[in-house]
Design an enzyme around this catalytic site. Sequence first.
Site, short mmCIF file in Angstrom:
data_model
loop_
_atom_site.label_atom_id
_atom_site.label_comp_id
_atom_site.label_asym_id
_atom_site.label_seq_id
_atom_site.Cartn_x
_atom_site.Cartn_y
_atom_site.Cartn_z
N HIS A 141 -26.34 -19.23 -23.67
CA HIS A 141 -26.55 -18.45 -22.45
C HIS A 141 -28.05 -18.41 -22.14
O HIS A 141 -28.48 -18.72 -21.03
CB HIS A 141 -26.00 -17.03 -22.63
CG HIS A 141 -26.50 -16.06 -21.61
ND1 HIS A 141 -26.24 -16.19 -20.27
CD2 HIS A 141 -27.29 -14.95 -21.74
CE1 HIS A 141 -26.83 -15.19 -19.61
NE2 HIS A 141 -27.47 -14.44 -20.48
N ARG A 164 -21.33 -24.90 -19.60
CA ARG A 164 -22.68 -24.61 -20.09
C ARG A 164 -22.79 -25.19 -21.50
O ARG A 164 -22.29 -24.62 -22.45
CB ARG A 164 -22.86 -23.09 -20.12
CG ARG A 164 -24.26 -22.60 -20.35
CD ARG A 164 -24.26 -21.11 -20.67
NE ARG A 164 -23.90 -20.89 -22.06
CZ ARG A 164 -23.25 -19.81 -22.52
NH1 ARG A 164 -22.86 -18.87 -21.69
NH2 ARG A 164 -22.96 -19.70 -23.80
N TYR A 224 -19.19 -17.31 -30.77
CA TYR A 224 -18.02 -17.07 -29.92
C TYR A 224 -17.30 -18.32 -29.42
O TYR A 224 -16.26 -18.21 -28.80
CB TYR A 224 -18.40 -16.17 -28.73
CG TYR A 224 -19.61 -16.64 -27.93
CD1 TYR A 224 -19.47 -17.65 -26.97
CD2 TYR A 224 -20.87 -16.09 -28.13
CE1 TYR A 224 -20.57 -18.08 -26.24
CE2 TYR A 224 -21.97 -16.52 -27.39
CZ TYR A 224 -21.82 -17.51 -26.45
OH TYR A 224 -22.90 -17.94 -25.73
#
Lengths: 378, 325
Positions: A284, A280, A293
């Site tokens: 998100h 990805r 993160y």
Amino acid sequence: MTSRKAGLGRGLEALIPIHGETTSSRPPGQTSANGSSMFRLINPDGTVRDRLPVTLEEMKSLYADMVEARVYDDKSMAMQRQGRLATYAPFRGQEAAQIGAAAALRPGDWVSGTYRDAALNWKAGYPWKLLILGRTGDERGGQVPEGVNVMPPSITVGGHMIHAVGLAWAERLKGTDRIALTSFGDGATSEGDFHEAMNFAAVYETPTVFLCQNNGWAISYPVEEQTRSETIADKALAYGMPGVRVDGNDVIAVLVAVREAAERAREGEGPSLVEAVTYRLGPHTTADDPGRYRKDDEVAAWEELDPLVRVRRLLERSGAWTESWQQSLETEASNRIEEAVAWAESVPEPEPDDMFKRMFAEPTPNLVEQEREATGRG
Amino acid sequence: MAELNIAQAINSALDTALSSDDRVLILGEDVGRAGGVFRVTDGLRNRYGAERVVDTPVAESGIIGAAFGLAVAGMRPVAEIQFLGFSYPAYDQIVNHVARIRNRTNHRHTSPMVIRMPYGGGIGAAEHHSESTEAVYVHIPGLKVVVPSTPKDARGLLLAAIEDPDPVIFLEPIRLYRAVKEHVPDIYYTVDIGPLRVEREGSDITLVSWGAMMRETRQAAGILAEAGVSVEVLDLRTLSPLDRDGIVASVEKTGRAVIVHEAPLTAGLGAEIAATIQERALYSLKTPVRRVTGWDTVFPLKRSEHHYLPSVDRIVAAAESALED
């Protein structure tokens, strides 16, 4: 494939084993400690590992589809920033997994996917204009045309996988040769529903294809921490179905793997799991900040493995890619998407009674009363 | 026309549905070979085969999720959850998918399916086997909830539920399964989802109940009638959508209402019924609406069940207190 009965995984591995790859060509964050093989036909530099089972024209067409999907994705991100769309979950980086999988399906096959599967759904027949209408926050976006058997994107994680078991089961009972494909992420494989769906599909031998787009991250939780299984594909073994791991950024590898799983299902040989290893590249959703993160160099490494760039390089090698062709693809795609956006934004605002009218085939008495109250016609 | 109890009447409805509609199939734990833990599906697998009366793995979410897919793709599944208290693993499927697909797709996809769930206490069962949490499902938009208390209604309501174009939760009163027998027509007939049934007409007081508590409510009505009270008894039969007009019409006539349910008091369906009565029939009321319900406790195990379940005495006492006002 040579040995269909012997199982999907073995069939593909016999074709193209990729054991012991060098670190540079293995996607970071997706390595397998025991060197589990991953099926790939197109290398990141655009060279091919074997004769591809598609014509050059088909290759160009798949590339055009991926370009169009990316234009949609970019446009959606921009529109969300402008406040014209609700929260958006971009699929940037996963175009090959989605376009390749949908290209393996036939008209009438069922698709049960997620909020990140717009490219898959579009390629399976869900019009851009309805996908956009849905993202503006309008239930009418879920009303796909008759004959398009694509379920609306599932927002909760994991519950939709078992639907592809029931859908496929019904088709078998009706005597059609339709199959159902369910798409989900690595995160969904931690849900109990993954177990129930895989087990039901295997027990009843439903014509279901499980497509896991392993994009490395469940929002902020890396796949390595989500499971102690070597690979997602390995999990298929426990259910007594074939599992295969493919390079999810290789559109042809995905197409071949999903087509074989789909044909296997169509011929009454039951379900399969295809793990498409991808990444990805975006957040998100538009509400997420991945800088909290994951490291930029990981993202940069995966940018190098961009599924569109790979096919462009292949086409360049074949002399089939030019700058002007690229521009015309982008312009045409952009025009189509702008047209879809214009349509979606021209759909009149919902009337206050609409939501009452779509609860049941016939509104119940209490809904009729509440509708009158809501519309001031009480 | 045969004399059947409720379990047999449900079996007869399933039999009729399986024989009259190829799209109908039954799925659930132990529904096939074993004929169901309450023998409600007894004999059906032998008659219709394992493809149409399907034993499933022990997986409630899987059962409902698979039934949902079957329904969307054109079948008419009747899923069984062994006990209402076991339905919670499937709650996500029921609430987030089964109840919503019509809305989510603006009628393009629908989920015409029935979820059968035996419910209620009084049989000395293990924990989780005695729940009466119907309000949990009545609260969910997109579901219909029905519960018969007689064999005739059981057959007719179940056939109506299977015909219905939307999902229906069909609750089965465990302790009445074999308690009542009556002549049940074996022709195909349905009982409309929605309207309540006036089981007994009267003019002094209305007793409102449904499902398993109808037994105690009937007994209480008998005692009150012997004492010279003209009692009206309503069997709601459908809990969602609630027959508000039917309830209000009765209370407008009697001016008094006692609502009886087995579920805990707080936020139970009695609260909704009482609120409806005060909204629409306040000036007909001669006295506050009474509720006779289970307590706000966990449903107790066998030795305390009789302390929990609303008794005939409690119903009679509530009615007498209403009649004194």
